[in-house]
Design a protein around this motif. Structure first.
Motif: not given
Length: 382
Positions: A173-178
Motif C-alpha cells: 500500500i502506498y500513500y503520498n508516493h511512499s
C-alpha cells in the motif's frame, strides 16, 4: 487527643496510583500522603509547601497541610535519611489526628509500614477498597470516557481516509508516493489524539501475520489484502480517563477466509451485546461467545486453555482511570453492575494469516446498555 479509628492511609503519586487520583482529583508526579476515612467522606492531604496553593485551587479536601508544619526538614537533619524522616513525619501526623489504627493497601511501601508499626501504629493490610465504588461510573465519568472515545474515533477517521486515498502497487500500500507503514499510521493517530487533549501509550497498528498477536504494536510496511488491526486506547491529558476501541481493515480485496472470520467475530460481539445488563454473569457472556466460535469450528480458551490460536483472550474488561480494571468479562465470578463501563472485544487469531478483532466500549445502565462507540465497522476498503 481523642483516638479515632477507621482510616485508610494512602501514599504515592496520583499519576501512577489511580486510587489516589480518584480520591483527591489532584495530579502530582511526586508522591504525597492522603488519609481517607473508611466511608470515603473525609480526606486529609499532606503535601510539600510548593504544592499547597495549587491543591487548594484544583481539589477539595477537608484538610490540606504542608510538610513544613511537621518539621520534615528537621527530621531529615536528625535521622540523615529521607525515608526514615518521612516515616517519622507520618507518625507525628497520625498522632496529631488521634489516629492509631489505619488500613493500608497491599502496595503500601513496606519500609514505611515497618516504621509506623514500630512507632505504635496498628496496621491492617487490605485489598483494594475502591474497586466497587470505581466500577459504578458517575455521569461525569461517563462523559470523560466518551470524550476519550471521540478522540479515538476522530483519529480512526483520519486513518480510514489515508487508506481510502492510498494505492496498491505489487502487494504493498502506498500513500503520498511512499509505502504505508504501521509506524506512519501510529504517528498520524498520536497526532490526532494530541489535538484532542489525549494520548495513547502502546498504540496498536499491526498487520498481516503480526496481527495474530493481540498485543503486537505492529511494525513495517503494510500489505494489501491482509488484516490491519488498529487498537486505540486513548487517555485524556487533563481528566485522566481512558477509552478503548479496535477496528480491523483490509485494503484492497479480502479473500473469503478473512471475510468469514470478520463476520463471525462481528456476530460474536452481537451475541455478547444481547446479554449485557446489570447482574449478568461475566462468565456466561464469555462462555456464550466461546461456544459460538466453537460451533463454527474455531478453537477457544474455553475448550483448551493452552491454545495460542483461535479466540485466545477474554471477551472484555472494565475501563476508567485504568485501561484494564474490574470487571473482567471472562471465566470468573464477576457480575455486571449498573454503572460499569466495559469493552466487548472478541477476536480470532491465526499465526500463518493474521488476526481479526472488533472492540466497542459500552456503559451498563439500569436496563441494558449504551454503546459509547460510534465508529463504523467497515472491513474492506477498496
Amino acid at each position: 487527643m481523642k483516638r479515632e479509628n477507621g482510616f485508610l492511609l494512602l501514599y504515592g503519586s496520583s499519576y501512577s496510583d489511580q486510587n489516589i487520583y480518584y480520591m483527591t482529583k489532584f495530579l502530582s508526579n511526586d508522591p504525597f500522603l492522603c488519609i481517607v476515612s473508611n466511608n470515603f467522606k473525609r480526606k486529609f492531604v499532606y503535601l510539600p509547601e510548593m504544592e499547597i496553593d495549587r491543591a487548594k485551587k484544583e481539589a477539595k479536601f477537608d484538610k490540606i497541610s504542608s510538610y513544613n508544619n511537621y518539621n520534615l526538614d528537621e527530621l531529615f537533619k536528625k535521622y540523615k535519611d529521607a525515608d526514615v524522616a518521612f516515616g517519622k513525619m507520618i507518625t507525628d501526623i497520625l498522632h496529631e489526628e488521634g489516629i492509631y489504627i489505619v488500613s493500608v493497601m497491599r502496595n503500601f511501601p513496606s519500609f514505611l509500614y515497618k516504621i509506623l508499626e514500630k512507632e505504635g501504629i496498628s496496621i491492617d493490610t487490605i485489598k483494594n477498597p475502591f474497586e466497587m465504588i470505581r466500577r459504578k461510573k458517575t455521569k461525569q465519568e461517563v462523559e470523560y470516557i466518551l470524550k476519550a472515545q471521540k478522540a479515538a474515533e476522530d483519529a480512526l477517521i483520519t486513518v480510514k481516509k489515508i487508506l481510502e486515498r492510498s494505492i496498491i502497487k505489487k502487494d504493498y500500500i502506498y500513500y503520498n508516493h511512499s509505502r504505508l507503514t504501521s509506524e506512519y499510521i501510529k504517528a498520524v493517530i498520536e497526532k490526532r489524539l494530541l489535538d484532542n487533549d489525549a494520548f495513547c501509550e502502546g498504540l496498536i497498528c499491526s498487520s498481516g501475520v503480526d496481527s495474530a498477536d493481540p498485543h503486537s504494536v505492529g511494525r513495517g510496511p503494510i500489505k494489501c489484502g491482509k488484516p490491519i488491526v488498529i487498537d486505540i486506547f486513548p487517555r485524556l491529558m487533563t481528566e485522566r480517563y481512558f477509552s478503548d476501541m479496535t477496528r480491523t481493515f483490509v485494503k484492497g480485496e479480502a479473500d473469503d477466509r478473512f471475510i468469514e472470520m470478520y463476520n463471525v467475530v462481528l456476530d460474536a460481539q452481537n451475541i455478547a451485546f444481547k446479554m449485557l445488563k446489570p447482574n449478568a454473569s461475566c462468565r456466561d457472556i464469555h462462555l456464550s461467545v466461546c461456544e459460538y466460535f466453537e460451533s463454527l469450528g474455531y478453537d477457544t480458551i474455553k475448550k483448551n486453555k493452552k491454545i495460542n490460536e483461535g479466540f485466545i483472550h477474554t471477551t472484555g474488561h472494565g475501563v476508567g482511570l485504568d485501561i484494564h480494571e474490574p470487571p473482567f468479562i471472562g471465566d470468573n465470578d464477576n457480575f455486571l453492575i449498573e454503572g460499569d463501563v466495559v469493552t466487548i472485544e472478541p477476536g480470532l487469531y491465526y499465526k500463518n494469516i493474521g488476526g481479526i478483532r472488533i472492540e466497542d466500549i459500552v456503559f451498563i445502565k439500569k436496563e441494558g446498555f449504551v454503546n459509547l462507540s460510534n465508529a463504523s465497522k467497515d472491513f474492506v476498503i477498496p
